[in-house]
Design a protein around this motif. Structure first.
Motif, PDB file in Angstrom:
ATOM      1  N   GLN A 124     -14.030  34.394  41.165  1.00 16.83           N
ATOM      2  CA  GLN A 124     -13.680  35.916  41.267  1.00 16.83           C
ATOM      3  C   GLN A 124     -12.917  36.335  40.217  1.00 16.83           C
ATOM      4  N   PHE A 125     -12.795  37.476  40.103  1.00 15.73           N
ATOM      5  CA  PHE A 125     -12.197  38.267  38.628  1.00 15.73           C
ATOM      6  C   PHE A 125     -10.584  38.264  38.938  1.00 15.73           C
ATOM      7  N   GLU A 126     -10.098  37.862  37.746  1.00 11.30           N
ATOM      8  CA  GLU A 126      -8.801  37.636  37.758  1.00 11.30           C
ATOM      9  C   GLU A 126      -7.845  38.468  36.692  1.00 11.30           C
ATOM     10  N   PRO A 127      -6.719  38.755  36.797  1.00  9.56           N
ATOM     11  CA  PRO A 127      -5.966  39.417  35.619  1.00  9.56           C
ATOM     12  C   PRO A 127      -6.426  38.833  34.299  1.00  9.56           C
ATOM     13  N   ILE A 128      -6.834  37.567  34.199  1.00 10.61           N
ATOM     14  CA  ILE A 128      -6.886  37.004  32.477  1.00 10.61           C
ATOM     15  C   ILE A 128      -8.355  37.809  32.078  1.00 10.61           C
ATOM     16  N   HIS A 129      -9.103  38.325  33.250  1.00 13.50           N
ATOM     17  CA  HIS A 129     -10.373  38.974  32.905  1.00 13.50           C
ATOM     18  C   HIS A 129     -10.341  40.333  32.615  1.00 13.50           C
ATOM     19  N   ASN A 130      -9.008  41.070  32.899  1.00  7.32           N
ATOM     20  CA  ASN A 130      -8.689  42.265  32.614  1.00  7.32           C
ATOM     21  C   ASN A 130      -8.863  42.606  31.071  1.00  7.32           C
ATOM     22  N   CYS A 131      -9.455  43.672  30.748  1.00  7.16           N
ATOM     23  CA  CYS A 131      -9.782  44.034  29.282  1.00  7.16           C
ATOM     24  C   CYS A 131      -8.188  44.127  28.716  1.00  7.16           C
ATOM     25  N   CYS A 132      -7.350  44.411  29.400  1.00 10.20           N
ATOM     26  CA  CYS A 132      -5.807  44.581  28.724  1.00 10.20           C
ATOM     27  C   CYS A 132      -4.890  43.123  28.717  1.00 10.20           C
ATOM     28  N   SER A 133      -5.765  42.070  28.994  1.00 13.48           N
ATOM     29  CA  SER A 133      -4.892  40.832  29.070  1.00 13.48           C
ATOM     30  C   SER A 133      -4.145  40.281  27.953  1.00 13.48           C
ATOM     31  N   GLY A 134      -4.967  40.722  27.014  1.00 10.55           N
ATOM     32  CA  GLY A 134      -4.344  40.284  25.567  1.00 10.55           C
ATOM     33  C   GLY A 134      -3.013  41.540  25.083  1.00 10.55           C
ATOM     34  N   LYS A 135      -3.189  42.377  25.630  1.00  8.43           N
ATOM     35  CA  LYS A 135      -2.019  43.431  25.245  1.00  8.43           C
ATOM     36  C   LYS A 135      -0.942  43.007  26.256  1.00  8.43           C
TER      37      LYS A 135
END
Length: 323
Positions: A124-135
């Motif tokens: 499943q796609f998770e928040p860590i995969h969000n392109c903004c997780s580093g920000k």
């Protein structure tokens, strides 16, 4: 008023036309502009380097011994490639948190290969995969360092977002006190700021005149790091990486949703901001390449202004008009 337009040709037929507002500025003022330099524009992810200023200015970056790559991730819309995910995970662990603390929401990776790999594994796609997780890892680092509850860090009244908004105000030279705001794709507050002020923000990032000392020091550090970490800011086959590879001088470049692109030339103290009226990413990428080429920072416009079809044939091209 000068204009910047991009024609999309298929053969010799003009199939589409994009109009772009664009500004080139130094910390002292506008050098050149096309379209409406005063048009209120939501910078979206293109302004992440300015949003990262508090991470350094408050001392969190040093307290958690952030690497140059992690500073790149703090300014990133990354592809969620394995190296991106591993780095963000390790960073969160170092600040005493985990991916469950991220409030950016689950998202399909913007990197096609990364998304396909997750689907193939049935993951499943998770928040860590969000392109903004580093920000968001940067925001959580600020909260941990200044000793505030990290929960709700995306809210406009949270101490972290107050620091972020103050940095945007300072570098863009605007007051956002009481200004109406929207919510970005990753949940944080966003504001409409004139294109000329977005270009000013990037100019001040690389030549921080008239900003508090701690913010100036943070900006100088980011300006020194970001040109060399374009992969961590974006990823494989991204415009930021292509621009950095082709540049004749250090360049900071960052795309944003809805046809926004912002960039800076550290050695010359120049900031650039642009917005395609119709929100087209292709228009923003072609336009930033053309502006950087016009400034002599790219030997050729990047991306190359040709359009392939599924057979690999070059069936169209982009034609940029500065008028």
């Amino acid at each position: 008023m000068k204009k910047l337009t991009i024609e999309v040709l298929r053969g010799d037929i003009v199939e589409s036309v994009h109009n772009v507002n664009a500004v080139v500025s130094t910390a002292d003022g506008v050098i050149e502009a096309w379209g409406d330099a005063g048009s209120p524009t939501i910078a979206r992810s293109a302004i992440k380097s300015v949003q990262a200023i508090p991470l350094l200015a408050c001392g969190a970056a040093d307290a958690f011994s952030l690497t140059d790559e992690e500073l790149g991730l703090a300014c990133a819309s990354h592809n969620a490639e394995p190296r991106h995910i591993e780095a963000v995970t390790a960073w969160l662990d170092r600040v005493g948190l985990d991916a469950g603390s991220l409030e950016c929401g689950p998202s399909r990776p913007i990197g096609v290969a990364a998304a396909d790999a997750l689907v193939a594994r049935g993951q499943q796609f998770e928040p860590i995969h969000n392109c903004c997780s580093g920000k968001h890892a940067g925001f959580l680092s600020i909260a941990q360092h200044i000793g505030v509850d990290p929960r709700g860090y995306i809210g406009i009244d949270h101490p972290v977002q107050k620091l972020v908004t103050a940095a945007v105000e300072t570098f863009a030279g605007v007051s956002l006190d009481g200004a109406s705001h929207g919510i970005d794709g990753c949940g944080i507050p966003v504001f409409a700021i004139p294109v000329r002020n977005l270009a000013l923000a990037m100019a001040r990032l690389v030549k921080p005149l008239g900003v508090p000392a701690e913010m100036a020091e943070a900006a100088q550090r980011l300006a020194a790091v970001l040109p060399a970490v374009s992969f961590w800011v974006s990823g494989t086959d991204r415009a930021e990486v292509d621009i950095a590879a082709a540049a004749t001088e250090p360049i900071i470049a960052k795309t944003g949703a809805e046809g926004v692109f912002m960039a800076a030339l550290p050695e010359r103290g120049i900031g650039i901001a642009l917005k395609a009226h119709d929100g087209a990413r292709r228009a923003a990428e072609v336009a930033i390449g053309a502006v950087l080429h016009r400034l002599g920072a790219l030997p050729e416009p990047v991306p190359q202004p040709t359009i392939p079809n599924t057979l690999g044939q070059h069936v169209g091209r982009y034609v940029v008009h500065f008028s």
